[in-house]
Design an enzyme around this catalytic site. Structure first.
Site, mmCIF file in Angstrom:
data_model
loop_
_atom_site.group_PDB
_atom_site.id
_atom_site.type_symbol
_atom_site.label_atom_id
_atom_site.label_comp_id
_atom_site.label_asym_id
_atom_site.label_seq_id
_atom_site.Cartn_x
_atom_site.Cartn_y
_atom_site.Cartn_z
ATOM 1 N N ASP A 1 -7.026 -2.799 -7.482
ATOM 2 C CA ASP A 1 -7.742 -3.452 -6.402
ATOM 3 C C ASP A 1 -7.855 -4.936 -6.730
ATOM 4 O O ASP A 1 -7.937 -5.305 -7.909
ATOM 5 C CB ASP A 1 -9.136 -2.848 -6.225
ATOM 6 C CG ASP A 1 -9.810 -3.321 -4.945
ATOM 7 O OD1 ASP A 1 -9.563 -2.709 -3.894
ATOM 8 O OD2 ASP A 1 -10.565 -4.309 -4.990
ATOM 9 N N TYR B 1 -15.500 -12.021 -0.670
ATOM 10 C CA TYR B 1 -16.227 -10.815 -1.072
ATOM 11 C C TYR B 1 -17.456 -11.172 -1.900
ATOM 12 O O TYR B 1 -18.530 -10.578 -1.742
ATOM 13 C CB TYR B 1 -15.317 -9.889 -1.865
ATOM 14 C CG TYR B 1 -14.336 -9.124 -1.013
ATOM 15 C CD1 TYR B 1 -14.747 -8.063 -0.226
ATOM 16 C CD2 TYR B 1 -12.985 -9.456 -0.996
ATOM 17 C CE1 TYR B 1 -13.855 -7.349 0.562
ATOM 18 C CE2 TYR B 1 -12.080 -8.755 -0.214
ATOM 19 C CZ TYR B 1 -12.527 -7.701 0.561
ATOM 20 O OH TYR B 1 -11.636 -7.001 1.350
ATOM 21 N N ARG C 1 -7.043 12.480 -4.675
ATOM 22 C CA ARG C 1 -8.319 11.837 -4.337
ATOM 23 C C ARG C 1 -9.441 12.870 -4.214
ATOM 24 O O ARG C 1 -10.597 12.585 -4.544
ATOM 25 C CB ARG C 1 -8.180 11.059 -3.028
ATOM 26 C CG ARG C 1 -9.413 10.240 -2.669
ATOM 27 C CD ARG C 1 -9.218 9.477 -1.392
ATOM 28 N NE ARG C 1 -9.002 10.363 -0.262
ATOM 29 C CZ ARG C 1 -8.849 9.945 0.998
ATOM 30 N NH1 ARG C 1 -8.853 8.651 1.268
ATOM 31 N NH2 ARG C 1 -8.657 10.802 1.971
ATOM 32 N N ARG D 1 0.830 -1.209 0.000
ATOM 33 C CA ARG D 1 0.000 0.000 0.000
ATOM 34 C C ARG D 1 0.862 1.256 0.000
ATOM 35 O O ARG D 1 0.497 2.267 0.602
ATOM 36 C CB ARG D 1 -0.971 0.006 1.183
ATOM 37 C CG ARG D 1 -2.043 -1.070 1.068
ATOM 38 C CD ARG D 1 -3.099 -0.914 2.140
ATOM 39 N NE ARG D 1 -4.150 -1.904 1.994
ATOM 40 C CZ ARG D 1 -5.193 -2.029 2.803
ATOM 41 N NH1 ARG D 1 -5.319 -1.209 3.834
ATOM 42 N NH2 ARG D 1 -6.107 -2.959 2.601
ATOM 43 N N ARG E 1 -3.135 6.681 1.172
ATOM 44 C CA ARG E 1 -3.625 7.836 1.927
ATOM 45 C C ARG E 1 -2.595 8.520 2.807
ATOM 46 O O ARG E 1 -2.812 9.651 3.229
ATOM 47 C CB ARG E 1 -4.810 7.405 2.810
ATOM 48 C CG ARG E 1 -6.050 7.032 2.029
ATOM 49 C CD ARG E 1 -7.175 6.634 2.973
ATOM 50 N NE ARG E 1 -6.833 5.432 3.719
ATOM 51 C CZ ARG E 1 -7.487 5.029 4.812
ATOM 52 N NH1 ARG E 1 -8.474 5.761 5.296
ATOM 53 N NH2 ARG E 1 -7.135 3.903 5.418
#
Length: 355
Positions: free
Chosen positions: A87, A164, A50, A37, A41
């Site tokens: 993703d 998922y 973003r 990652r 963020r």
């Protein structure tokens, strides 16, 4: 373990070769380093982008945006690996499982897979048709890094994607998919087999598009007992690995599973080249369990919230326990969004100076 500022030693190996050589268990001058990652963020540049492009799927499926985001940590820290910004669910619509990502909730699948009819309706993945942006992103990344880093692709593994698909969203207890596993195992095996076929196709497509290493994420497989891992996870991880290796035998494959301390011995049976080790097991102990297989990790992400002295101490401790060969330095899991950028920079510099 000592530090050195020597530029001569670090210049002997091309940056793009260092990670590949370590992945192949070949000698390197120092451990290659990247972080999971690493585009995200915690970076001010990502947060600003973003705000302009609030949709995750737009950011990850628009080639120019995905390339820019993938390269943000490369420009900031010069890691040895640059990973595709995407993703794990990205290929699902291509087989008939649509989803959306809501910033405050994560992935939402409004038609979760619960029946044989739904499983039978799934179609083979044709990535050139349904995922054409992946080719442009990966090929551009190869051009942009100019041989200064290895380009990594990644895929989700069958169990995690099935989680998922069946749960329909993030889960705490995974009760729906476990219910299917324990009540209708034949249905779940059918779903897992179809997902394995699609994932193998997708991984090979990423390699064809320019990925030099593929990381396989089976994030939620560690929430199973070892017995259930052997039944519902291991065969399908092996299926993916075998199919990819049949076409690309020399491309390293890495496997990452959260909470994996109790199943490392099973992960080593998948056929992957690299096992990602989380921070819940001592790296020296993991080395003993895994033998000659390459390891990746395993610094606790919270260490990067500490002082620089603490970051240096813990980073060098991991490197020392991993040894001088067959180790890719990384965090045990993804970087926390509260991590100061200056601490990330210090972590990278610590690894680059390690002997």
């Amino acid at each position: 373990m000592t530090l050195t500022t020597s530029l001569d030693r670090s210049s002997r190996i091309n940056n793009s070769d260092r990670l590949l050589q370590a992945a192949r268990n070949e000698p390197v001058d120092r451990p290659p380093v990247w972080i999971m990652r690493q585009a995200g963020r915690y970076l001010k540049a990502y947060r600003e982008l973003r705000q302009k492009y609030p949709s995750f799927q737009e950011r990850s499926e628009t080639p120019d945006l995905a390339v820019e985001i993938s390269l943000q940590p490369f420009h900031a820290f010069k890691p040895d690996g640059v990973i595709l910004f995407s993703d794990i669910l990205t290929p699902l619509p291509g087989i008939g499982i649509p989803f959306e990502i809501i910033e405050s909730q994560g992935p939402i699948l409004r038609q979760p897979i619960r029946s044989q009819t739904q499983v039978d309706a799934l179609i083979p993945l044709e990535p050139e048709t349904t995922l054409p942006f992946i080719r442009q992103i990966l090929s551009t990344l190869r051009q942009e890094v100019k041989g200064q880093a290895t380009v990594l692709g990644f895929v989700g593994a069958p169990w995690t994607l099935a989680t998922y698909a069946v749960e329909g969203k993030n889960s705490v207890d995974y009760s729906l998919i476990k219910c299917m596993a324990f009540r209708e195992p034949a249905l779940l095996h059918r779903l897992l087999n179809k997902l394995a076929e699609a994932i193998a196709t997708y991984a090979k497509y990423q390699i064809d598009c320019g990925a030099q290493v593929i990381q396989i994420f089976d994030s939620w497989a560690g929430r199973l007992t070892p017995q259930d891992y052997e039944t519902f996870v291991l065969p399908y991880q092996q299926q993916v690995v075998q199919q990819v290796k049949a076409t690309y035998p020399n491309v390293p494959l890495a496997l990452c599973v959260h909470d994996s301390a109790s199943i490392l011995h099973l992960m080593s049976q998948t056929g992957v080249d690299i096992i990602h080790v989380d921070w819940t097991i001592d790296m020296a102990h993991a080395r003993k369990q895994l033998g000659e297989i390459v390891v990746q990790g395993n610094l606790d992400p919270c260490v990067l919230l500490g002082t620089q002295a603490f970051i240096e101490q813990r980073t060098l401790d991991v490197i020392g326990k991993a040894g001088t060969k067959g180790h890719i330095m990384n965090l045990g899991q993804g970087i926390l969004h509260t991590t100061p950028e200056e601490n990330v920079a210090f972590f990278f510099e610590t690894v680059k100076k390690a002997v």
